[in-house]
Write a protein that holds these residues in place. Sequence first.
Motif, short mmCIF file in Angstrom:
data_model
loop_
_atom_site.label_atom_id
_atom_site.label_comp_id
_atom_site.label_asym_id
_atom_site.label_seq_id
_atom_site.Cartn_x
_atom_site.Cartn_y
_atom_site.Cartn_z
N GLY A 44 0.98 -1.12 0.00
CA GLY A 44 0.11 -0.07 0.02
C GLY A 44 0.80 1.11 0.04
N GLU B 34 2.40 2.13 -3.36
CA GLU B 34 1.31 2.44 -4.25
C GLU B 34 0.80 3.68 -4.05
OE1 GLU B 34 -1.24 -0.07 -6.35
OE2 GLU B 34 0.07 -1.73 -6.32
N TYR C 71 -0.77 4.56 -1.25
CA TYR C 71 -2.20 4.75 -0.16
C TYR C 71 -1.92 5.29 0.86
CZ TYR C 71 -4.28 1.85 -3.82
OH TYR C 71 -4.76 1.24 -5.20
N SER C 72 -2.72 6.35 1.26
CA SER C 72 -2.40 7.06 2.56
C SER C 72 -2.92 6.25 3.96
CB SER C 72 -3.28 8.41 2.72
OG SER C 72 -4.62 8.17 2.48
N ASP C 73 -3.91 5.44 3.55
CA ASP C 73 -4.32 4.51 4.76
C ASP C 73 -3.00 3.47 5.22
OD1 ASP C 73 -4.98 2.99 2.31
OD2 ASP C 73 -6.89 2.44 3.17
#
Length: 130
Positions: free
Chosen positions: A4, A7, A9-11
Amino acid sequence: IEAGKSEGYSDALALERLEVEGWLKISELSTASRRLAESISRGVGIGEAEAIALALEKKERLLIDDLKGRRIADLYRLETTTTLGIILELLVGRALSLKDYERNVKLYGSQGWISGEVIQEFIEEGRSLE
C-alpha cells in the motif's frame, strides 16, 4: 502495508502507525485458513476473504464494511461490525462527543462508500443516544 505504501495509499501509512503504536497486529494465516480464504475469495475480494478466514481462526469479531463479505461472514456465524458501527461504539462509550461522532460519520460518508441514507441513519441514532 508495504504494498500500500509503495502504491501511495495514505491509509497504509495510518495502518503502519497503528501497528508501531501497538493498536494493530499483523497476523499470518495458517495453511488451513489460507485454503479457506482462497475458497471464500470466489465470492469476495481476497482481502475480505483473508479477513474472514483470520477472524474464524482467531475466533474474533470481524470489522468489515463490504456487504458481500458481511453476508459470507454471517454464513460462518461470525460476529461482525462496520466502521460506522465502531464509530457508534465510541460515542456510546463516551470516547467521542456527539459533535466529533457526527464529524467522523460525515467524513466517512464523504468517501463515497456508504449511501447518504445510511449516514443519516447513523447521525440520527447518535443523536438519539445523547
